[in-house]
Design an enzyme around this catalytic site. Structure first.
Site, mmCIF file in Angstrom:
data_model
loop_
_atom_site.group_PDB
_atom_site.id
_atom_site.type_symbol
_atom_site.label_atom_id
_atom_site.label_comp_id
_atom_site.label_asym_id
_atom_site.label_seq_id
_atom_site.Cartn_x
_atom_site.Cartn_y
_atom_site.Cartn_z
ATOM 1 C CG ASN A 291 -1.739 1.231 1.393
ATOM 2 O OD1 ASN A 291 -1.818 2.037 0.465
ATOM 3 N ND2 ASN A 291 -2.355 1.406 2.552
ATOM 4 C CD1 TRP A 292 3.563 1.028 -2.956
ATOM 5 C CD2 TRP A 292 3.711 2.366 -4.766
ATOM 6 N NE1 TRP A 292 4.355 0.396 -3.880
ATOM 7 C CE2 TRP A 292 4.467 1.184 -5.000
ATOM 8 C CE3 TRP A 292 3.660 3.341 -5.759
ATOM 9 C CZ2 TRP A 292 5.163 0.973 -6.195
ATOM 10 C CZ3 TRP A 292 4.344 3.124 -6.953
ATOM 11 C CH2 TRP A 292 5.089 1.950 -7.160
ATOM 12 C CE LYS A 293 -0.330 3.465 4.677
ATOM 13 N NZ LYS A 293 -0.370 3.619 6.111
ATOM 14 C CD GLU B 68 -3.282 5.715 6.488
ATOM 15 O OE1 GLU B 68 -3.241 5.719 5.244
ATOM 16 O OE2 GLU B 68 -2.353 5.269 7.197
ATOM 17 N N GLY C 124 2.158 2.856 10.683
ATOM 18 C CA GLY C 124 3.096 3.956 10.491
ATOM 19 C C GLY C 124 3.777 4.421 11.770
ATOM 20 N N GLY D 31 2.831 -0.860 4.363
ATOM 21 C CA GLY D 31 2.814 0.552 4.000
ATOM 22 C C GLY D 31 4.238 1.047 3.778
ATOM 23 N N GLY D 32 4.797 1.677 4.798
ATOM 24 C CA GLY D 32 6.115 2.324 4.691
ATOM 25 C C GLY D 32 7.184 1.470 4.017
HETATM 26 P P1 PGA Z 1 2.627 0.743 7.681
HETATM 27 O O1 PGA Z 1 1.184 0.852 6.993
HETATM 28 O O2 PGA Z 1 3.252 -0.547 7.182
HETATM 29 O O3 PGA Z 1 3.380 1.955 7.221
HETATM 30 O O4 PGA Z 1 2.412 0.714 9.148
HETATM 31 C C1 PGA Z 1 0.354 -0.261 6.827
HETATM 32 C C2 PGA Z 1 -0.967 0.153 6.211
HETATM 33 O O5 PGA Z 1 -1.501 1.218 6.549
HETATM 34 O O6 PGA Z 1 -1.524 -0.571 5.379
#
Ligand code: PGA
Length: 249
Positions: free
Chosen positions: A9-11, A98, A174, A233-234
């Site tokens: 998930n690159w957001k 989010e 995050g 994510g990150g």
């Molecule tokens: P993160 O995010 O790995 O940066 O904690 C995970 C996500 O929100 O899917």
């Protein structure tokens, strides 16, 4: 046998240059991967086509982070599940914390989006998870179970094949804090039991863990019997880290 999945998930991150470098790095890192993990890249929708054109590995599928709760029409700025399908996408994140927290998506919006995803023949990665306050109040399982029950109330029959669930404790996203492998497993076991109660083919549904998954904690999480992969994510923005997580699956 249920599938093992690692999704990126690159957001709201990335650029044309990053797409080139990151997808290039993932292509070369995964070229010699020997496990059976299915990899999903979920970039910002604007980069979908660019990522798609650069992916060279068969096991990589594509997804988007959000779709509209409506099918089509005068909804300026929205993207539909049908469009994702039309472009060859396979997965859609639904109910990410989010979206729930920053964009006011409540359970009814989450359920409506899920219905669009299923109707379009795509697979939904339904995200659920409790906040820190909810965990400290001892309500984590209750919250997660209510989120699953309301989002999946209308799912039946073969549509269960289009459901993946990601348990993502909000306090772990995050933040660098991760649920322990034991705590994550306990939640996943509860979720699988709940799915059986809902008459879903519980043993076939992939349950992912998300929230600060990194190369150094992925293997312990993925070794748990009810954890079938991760939503990253990150660490998915660094090719080397993401490839290493895929190798641990
Ligand atoms: P993160 O995010 O790995 O940066 O904690 C995970 C996500 O929100 O899917």
């Amino acid at each position: 046998m249920r599938r093992t999945i690692v999704a990126a998930n690159w957001k709201m991150n990335g650029s044309v240059d990053l797409v080139r470098d990151l997808v290039g790095g993932v292509n070369s890192g995964l070229a010699t991967l020997e496990n059976a993990v299915e990899v999903v890249i979920i970039p910002p929708a604007l980069f979908f086509r660019d990522v798609q054109a650069r992916v060279e590995i068969d096991r990589i599928a594509l997804g988007v982070q959000n779709v509209s709760q409506w099918q089509a029409g005068a909804y300026t700025g929205e993207l539909s599940a049908r469009m994702v399908r039309d472009l060859g996408g396979a997965y859609v994140l639904v109910g990410h914390s989010e979206r729930r927290q920053l964009f006011g998506e409540d359970d009814s919006v989450v359920a409506a989006k899920l219905a669009q995803v299923l109707a379009s023949g795509l697979t939904a990665i339904l995200c659920v998870g409790e906040t820190l306050a909810e965990r400290e109040a001892g309500a984590a399982q209750q919250v997660v179970s209510a989120q699953i029950r309301t989002a999946l109330a209308a799912v039946q029959g073969d549509s269960w094949n289009q459901i993946v669930i990601a348990y993502e404790p909000v306090w772990a996203i995050g933040t660098g804090k991760t649920a322990t492998a034991d705590d994550a497993q306990a939640m996943h076991q509860m979720m699988r039991g709940l799915l059986a109660e809902l008459d879903a083919p519980a043993e076939q549904i992939s349950l992912l863990y998300g929230g600060s998954v990194k190369p150094d904690n992925a293997a312990a999480l993925f070794a748990q019997p009810d954890i079938d992969g991760g939503l990253i994510g990150g660490a998915s923005l660094v090719a080397e880290d993401f490839v290493s997580i895929c190798q641990s699956a």
